[in-house]
Design an enzyme around this catalytic site. Structure first.
Site, PDB file in Angstrom:
ATOM      1  CE1 TYR A  81      -5.990  -0.234   1.335  1.00  0.00           C
ATOM      2  CE2 TYR A  81      -8.105  -0.757   0.754  1.00  0.00           C
ATOM      3  CZ  TYR A  81      -7.319  -0.184   1.804  1.00  0.00           C
ATOM      4  OH  TYR A  81      -7.690   1.273   2.151  1.00  0.00           O
ATOM      5  CE1 TYR A 118       7.456   3.185 -12.269  1.00  0.00           C
ATOM      6  CE2 TYR A 118       9.474   2.244 -12.300  1.00  0.00           C
ATOM      7  CZ  TYR A 118       7.848   2.292 -12.909  1.00  0.00           C
ATOM      8  OH  TYR A 118       7.365   1.730 -13.825  1.00  0.00           O
ATOM      9  CE  LYS A 140      -0.366  14.282  -4.727  1.00  0.00           C
ATOM     10  NZ  LYS A 140      -1.286  15.795  -5.120  1.00  0.00           N
TER      11      LYS A 140
HETATM   12  P1  NAD Z   1       2.918   5.461 -19.976  1.00  0.00           P
HETATM   13  O1  NAD Z   1       3.960   6.839 -19.484  1.00  0.00           O
HETATM   14  O2  NAD Z   1       2.386   5.497 -21.630  1.00  0.00           O
HETATM   15  O3  NAD Z   1       1.560   5.580 -19.315  1.00  0.00           O
HETATM   16  C1  NAD Z   1       0.438   5.981 -18.230  1.00  0.00           C
HETATM   17  C2  NAD Z   1      -0.328   6.061 -17.950  1.00  0.00           C
HETATM   18  O4  NAD Z   1      -0.421   6.648 -16.855  1.00  0.00           O
HETATM   19  C3  NAD Z   1      -0.068   7.295 -18.455  1.00  0.00           C
HETATM   20  O5  NAD Z   1      -1.355   7.824 -19.988  1.00  0.00           O
HETATM   21  C4  NAD Z   1      -0.658   8.776 -18.236  1.00  0.00           C
HETATM   22  O6  NAD Z   1      -1.142   9.722 -18.698  1.00  0.00           O
HETATM   23  C5  NAD Z   1      -1.009   8.254 -17.099  1.00  0.00           C
HETATM   24  N1  NAD Z   1      -1.301   8.598 -16.020  1.00  0.00           N
HETATM   25  C6  NAD Z   1      -0.260   9.538 -15.173  1.00  0.00           C
HETATM   26  N2  NAD Z   1      -0.650   9.485 -13.307  1.00  0.00           N
HETATM   27  C7  NAD Z   1      -1.984   8.678 -14.452  1.00  0.00           C
HETATM   28  C8  NAD Z   1      -2.667   9.816 -12.150  1.00  0.00           C
HETATM   29  N3  NAD Z   1      -2.628  10.198 -11.132  1.00  0.00           N
HETATM   30  N4  NAD Z   1      -4.159  10.083 -12.741  1.00  0.00           N
HETATM   31  C9  NAD Z   1      -4.313   9.113 -14.118  1.00  0.00           C
HETATM   32  N5  NAD Z   1      -3.965   9.335 -14.783  1.00  0.00           N
HETATM   33  C10 NAD Z   1      -2.480   9.173 -14.549  1.00  0.00           C
HETATM   34  O7  NAD Z   1       3.469   3.927 -18.971  1.00  0.00           O
HETATM   35  P2  NAD Z   1       3.213   2.308 -19.432  1.00  0.00           P
HETATM   36  O8  NAD Z   1       4.639   2.088 -20.265  1.00  0.00           O
HETATM   37  O9  NAD Z   1       2.274   2.230 -20.384  1.00  0.00           O
HETATM   38  O10 NAD Z   1       3.100   1.920 -18.077  1.00  0.00           O
HETATM   39  C11 NAD Z   1       2.062   1.862 -17.445  1.00  0.00           C
HETATM   40  C12 NAD Z   1       1.845   0.999 -16.530  1.00  0.00           C
HETATM   41  O11 NAD Z   1       3.117  -0.497 -16.122  1.00  0.00           O
HETATM   42  C13 NAD Z   1       2.512   2.036 -15.646  1.00  0.00           C
HETATM   43  O12 NAD Z   1       2.461   1.720 -13.608  1.00  0.00           O
HETATM   44  C14 NAD Z   1       4.190   1.495 -15.342  1.00  0.00           C
HETATM   45  O13 NAD Z   1       4.856   1.714 -13.790  1.00  0.00           O
HETATM   46  C15 NAD Z   1       3.918   0.361 -15.733  1.00  0.00           C
HETATM   47  N6  NAD Z   1       5.514  -0.349 -16.333  1.00  0.00           N
HETATM   48  C16 NAD Z   1       5.607  -0.197 -17.382  1.00  0.00           C
HETATM   49  C17 NAD Z   1       6.506  -1.250 -17.717  1.00  0.00           C
HETATM   50  C18 NAD Z   1       6.702  -0.951 -19.057  1.00  0.00           C
HETATM   51  O14 NAD Z   1       8.173  -0.872 -20.117  1.00  0.00           O
HETATM   52  N7  NAD Z   1       6.447  -0.345 -20.418  1.00  0.00           N
HETATM   53  C19 NAD Z   1       7.615  -1.644 -17.063  1.00  0.00           C
HETATM   54  C20 NAD Z   1       6.959  -1.867 -16.194  1.00  0.00           C
HETATM   55  C21 NAD Z   1       5.771  -1.432 -15.043  1.00  0.00           C
END
Ligand code: NAD
Ligand code: UDP
Length: 328
Positions: free
Chosen positions: A160, A146, A92
């Site tokens: 968009y 994912y 979602k």
């Molecule tokens: P994380 O889990 O630490 O942070 C994600 C944050 O999003 C959390 O604070 C969570 O509470 C919030 N969140 C999730 N669903 C939500 C919703 N519906 N509404 C509001 N907030 C919501 O993860 P991260 O490592 O900081 O990753 C952040 C982004 O970077 C993500 O989109 C992830 O896919 C992307 N990403 C991260 C990595 C990595 O290595 N850290 C690699 C590839 C992609």
């Protein structure tokens, strides 16, 4: 003062992005529903005049008063253990959440950057992975929730851009690490460091010959900052090409932490990518960006962070048997 909305602000990358944009003189609105984030990651920002926090689930309609110049959409569970624990929310936030944020960007005439991932390449048949590779993803496998959410997110973003003419950017993030990762999120770096600190053996999945390439958080944030301010609309890989097998990495962590523990082997999770290394030719060319922090230095900084966590945090664990859990 330019105003930026950062979703996922209480998470690992989101909170570092808040810090960077505040340092650069932006007014930052952080948004999060804390599903995988932690309040302590943004506590130091709450009192600042140019920071505001909105507790909100971005899969629901987003209302924000006043103008907005930029959006960074980083809300999404990001570790295999998280997106298997909350698969529907993961789908979602990548689909409905992204739709809401693109709609907000359109309404506010804001530029939006979307956090995508190396997971769009799946278990890659091309090595290293460059942006023109379409990927090898199992739609119905455990990681599908994912990977497909992120692939859909990219398509919706381009739609968009093409249909509504909004300014979009897409970053494909490769494994990034550093302070504020959750110790119990199941990702390999907090997993190994937590095990070393608790005096447990390090769990290598499979035979440990699978590879990853780890990027320190400051480098990642710098790449994202540069991409947002560039005029390039197609996906850009940001990561560190220094590749290592998970077994060798476990040995590095044993040395770094000085633990007396050994490596134990567990089942390889289903669809765990066997190799991953970013081709960053494009980022070098269009952003003049490349990572600067060596793994040794970045890991030492990260271990220092985990070492200073409380005993309560060290022993808090949602899933002990990650390998069993992920293979269901
Ligand atoms: P994380 O889990 O630490 O942070 C994600 C944050 O999003 C959390 O604070 C969570 O509470 C919030 N969140 C999730 N669903 C939500 C919703 N519906 N509404 C509001 N907030 C919501 O993860 P991260 O490592 O900081 O990753 C952040 C982004 O970077 C993500 O989109 C992830 O896919 C992307 N990403 C991260 C990595 C990595 O290595 N850290 C690699 C590839 C992609
Ligand atoms: N891994 C491991 N032991 C652990 C956690 C992870 O061997 O305790 C492996 C995992 O199977 C994968 C790699 O480490 O091959 C990176 O896993 P992570 O969950 O950090 O991220 P991924 O890149 O798979 O999304």
């Amino acid at each position: 003062m330019k105003k930026i909305l950062i979703t996922g602000a209480a998470g690992f990358l989101g909170s570092h992005l808040c810090d960077r944009f505040i340092k650069e003189g932006y007014y930052v609105v952080g948004m999060d529903n804390f599903i995988t984030g932690e309040k302590k990651n943004i506590e130091h920002l709450i009192e600042l005049e140019n920071f505001e926090f909105v507790a909100h689930d971005v899969t629901n309609y987003i209302e924000l008063k006043g103008g907005l110049d930029y959006i960074l959409h980083f809300a999404s569970p990001a570790s295999p253990i998280d997106y298997l624990r909350i698969p529907i929310q993961t789908l979602k936030v990548g689909s409905l959440g992204t739709h809401n944020l693109l709609g907000l960007a359109r309404a506010k005439k804001a530029r939006i950057l979307i956090a995508s991932t190396s997971e769009v390449y799946g278990d890659p048949l091309v090595h290293p992975q460059s942006e023109d590779y379409y990927g090898n993803v199992n739609t119905i496998g455990p990681r599908g929730v994912y990977d497909e959410a992120k692939r859909f997110q990219e398509s919706l973003t381009m739609a968009y851009h093409r249909f509504h003419g909004i300014e979009t950017r897409i970053v494909r993030i490769f494994n990034t690490y550093g302070p504020r990762m959750r110790l119990n999120d199941g990702r390999v770096i907090p997993a190994f460091m937590g095990q070393a600190l608790r005096g447990e053996d390090l769990t290598v999945f499979g035979d440990g010959s699978q590879t990853r390439s780890f990027c320190y958080v400051d480098d990642q944030i710098d790449g994202i900052f540069k991409l947002l301010h560039s005029d390039y609309i197609y996906p850009v890989n940001i990561g560190n090409p220094n590749e290592i097998t998970i077994k060798d990495f476990a040995e590095e962590i044993i040395k770094l932490t000085g633990t007396n523990q050994k490596i134990v082997y567990k089942d390889l999770p289903v669809n765990d990518p066997l190799q991953r290394q970013p081709d960053i030719t494009l980022a070098k060319k269009i952003l003049g960006w490349e990572p600067k922090v060596e793994r040794k230095e970045g890991m030492a900084l990260t271990f220092n962070y985990f070492k200073n966590l409380s005993t309560e945090e060290l022993y808090k664990s949602e899933h002990k048997n990650f390998s069993d859990f992920i293979n269901k």
